[in-house]
Write an enzyme that holds these catalytic residues in place. Structure first.
Site, short mmCIF file in Angstrom:
data_model
loop_
_atom_site.label_atom_id
_atom_site.label_comp_id
_atom_site.label_asym_id
_atom_site.label_seq_id
_atom_site.Cartn_x
_atom_site.Cartn_y
_atom_site.Cartn_z
N ASN A 1 0.83 -1.17 0.04
CA ASN A 1 0.03 0.08 -0.11
C ASN A 1 0.94 1.37 -0.07
O ASN A 1 0.52 2.28 0.52
CB ASN A 1 -0.93 0.09 1.19
CG ASN A 1 -2.27 0.96 1.12
OD1 ASN A 1 -2.51 1.35 -0.06
ND2 ASN A 1 -2.64 1.84 2.18
N ALA B 1 -5.35 4.74 18.47
CA ALA B 1 -6.36 5.00 19.71
C ALA B 1 -7.47 4.16 19.59
O ALA B 1 -8.24 4.14 20.58
CB ALA B 1 -6.61 6.38 19.69
N TYR C 1 -9.40 -4.56 13.27
CA TYR C 1 -8.31 -3.82 12.89
C TYR C 1 -7.81 -3.25 14.40
O TYR C 1 -6.45 -3.78 14.68
CB TYR C 1 -8.36 -2.36 12.17
CG TYR C 1 -7.35 -1.47 12.40
CD1 TYR C 1 -5.83 -1.69 11.86
CD2 TYR C 1 -7.69 -0.13 12.98
CE1 TYR C 1 -4.78 -0.74 12.18
CE2 TYR C 1 -6.50 0.77 13.19
CZ TYR C 1 -5.24 0.46 12.78
OH TYR C 1 -4.21 1.34 12.75
N LYS D 1 -4.38 -4.70 16.59
CA LYS D 1 -3.40 -3.83 17.54
C LYS D 1 -3.34 -4.13 18.98
O LYS D 1 -2.14 -4.08 19.46
CB LYS D 1 -3.78 -2.33 17.14
CG LYS D 1 -3.60 -1.86 15.73
CD LYS D 1 -1.94 -1.86 15.30
CE LYS D 1 -1.89 -1.13 14.03
NZ LYS D 1 -0.42 -1.04 13.75
N ASN E 1 -9.59 5.95 2.94
CA ASN E 1 -10.30 5.53 4.02
C ASN E 1 -10.45 6.66 5.27
O ASN E 1 -11.24 6.84 6.01
CB ASN E 1 -9.95 4.28 5.01
CG ASN E 1 -9.96 3.24 4.07
OD1 ASN E 1 -10.90 2.42 3.75
ND2 ASN E 1 -8.82 2.55 3.62
N ARG F 1 -13.00 14.55 15.93
CA ARG F 1 -11.68 13.70 16.19
C ARG F 1 -10.51 14.61 16.55
O ARG F 1 -10.62 15.67 16.14
CB ARG F 1 -11.53 12.96 14.74
CG ARG F 1 -12.47 12.17 14.32
CD ARG F 1 -12.47 10.63 15.20
NE ARG F 1 -13.43 9.75 14.89
CZ ARG F 1 -14.78 9.70 15.46
NH1 ARG F 1 -15.12 10.73 16.29
NH2 ARG F 1 -15.65 8.84 14.91
N GLY G 1 -20.44 1.35 14.43
CA GLY G 1 -19.29 1.43 15.11
C GLY G 1 -18.46 2.87 15.24
O GLY G 1 -17.68 3.08 16.03
#
Length: 339
Positions: free
Chosen positions: A35, A125, A148, A152, A197, A230, A292
């Site tokens: 990527n 986070a 994901y 992590k 994304n 955010r 979510g």
């Protein structure tokens, strides 16, 4: 002596490589370019004014990683390589566990064999999940809601267990909030393959005409304007956070730090800021909330300030300006052959 950077051609990895090179470190990059683009590393060298070592390959190839560590006498590892798309992780969970968890396992095994026990991990986070309180500090309960985030967290737990079993390891776990922006030169920035994304690269593509419009996923949150809030952090500040974390690797331990600004911006605030710096209107439509998604999400970064001597310095305007500069200089992303 060198520092191994996995995923060094990626968005955050490339900016950290610039900082490392400018600080006088020898840098070895392992990247499979799944990527990312090899061109990025040439641009990193151009910015830094010196060369790095490119060792193309996959971190899941344990013998290859071990060979690289020994050949270049690496003393520490900064680990960025992995997958990060929340939506994709739900549809391809085994792929994500293989790349993010098994990949890190193979890397750590190679490090142990090579006698390298200093490690900085690129976490997220999203391991916190739905906030029980805000801002998030490092003691907040961990309950990631995406595959994901779960991968992590699995790595974080593996690292803590490794440090407990072998006290010689020195580990820094860095939980990022929302990286945005680009290098001030405009040579490197965020150019994901396929559909972006994250908000900022979509904004840049809409402003430049590459994309028709932006979809805002929900405007009925309990926030000041109804859109999600955010904690956005400039990628250059994030790179500086890794430089600061190198200092704590001088003593053994496993430490965790939030890397964020501590300030939340709404989607609409980011749109208005980007319209201002680009002098372009950003067409958008309102879509339904995504499963979510969380209304507010921002950091308490005090621990990084107190223990690392680090704090974010760039504001939202600078984030947008640098992202727009990168977009203007690279209208087709890294496919632009003029630079």
């Amino acid at each position: 002596m060198a520092i191994l950077v996995t995923g060094g051609a990626g968005y955050i990895g490339s900016h950290t490589c610039v900082s490392l090179l400018k600080a006088g470190h020898d840098v070895v990059v392992i990247d499979n370019f799944g990527n990312s683009y090899p061109e990025v590393l040439h641009r990193v060298e151009k910015i830094a004014g010196c060369t790095l070592i490119n060792a193309p390959g996959d971190i899941r190839d344990r013998e290859f990683v071990e060979t690289v560590l020994k050949r270049y006498r690496c003393t520490s590892v900064i680990h960025f390589a992995g997958l990060k798309a929340v939506g994709e992780s739900a549809s391809r969970p085994l792929f994500y566990y293989d790349c993010n968890v098994v990949g890190t396992l193979r890397l750590l095994q190679a490090m142990r064999t090579a006698g390298v026990k200093k490690f900085i991990f690129s976490s997220t986070a999203t391991v916190y999940g739905t906030p029980q309180y805000l801002p998030y500090d490092e003691k907040h309960p961990l309950a990631p809601e995406s595959v994901y985030g779960q991968t992590k967290l699995a790595v974080e737990k593996m690292l803590e267990a490794l440090r407990t079993a072998d006290p010689e390891w020195s580990i820094a776990i860095l939980r990022y909030f929302n990286p945005v922006g680009a290098h001030e030169s405009g040579l490197i920035g965020e150019d994901p393959k396929g559909i972006p994304n994250n908000l900022m690269p979509i904004l840049a593509q809409v402003a430049s005409g590459r994309r028709e419009k932006l979809t805002i996923w929900g405007n009925d949150y309990e926030t000041r304007d109804g859109t999600g809030v955010r904690d956005y952090i400039h990628v250059a500040d994030l790179a500086d956070g890794h430089m600061a974390a190198l200092k704590v690797l001088e003593t053994a331990g496993c430490r965790t730090f939030n890397l964020g600004c501590g300030t939340g911006y709404s989607v609409m605030e980011v749109i208005r800021a980007f319209e201002h710096v680009s002098n372009r209107a950003i067409p958008y439509e309102i879509g339904a909330r995504r499963p979510g998604d969380i209304g507010e999400f921002y950091a308490n970064p005090v621990q990084a300030k107190e223990q690392l001597g680090w704090q974010a310095t760039k504001d939202l305007r600078q984030m947008c300006e640098d992202m727009w500069h990168f977009q203007v200089k690279n209208p087709d992303g890294y496919n632009n052959s003029e630079l």
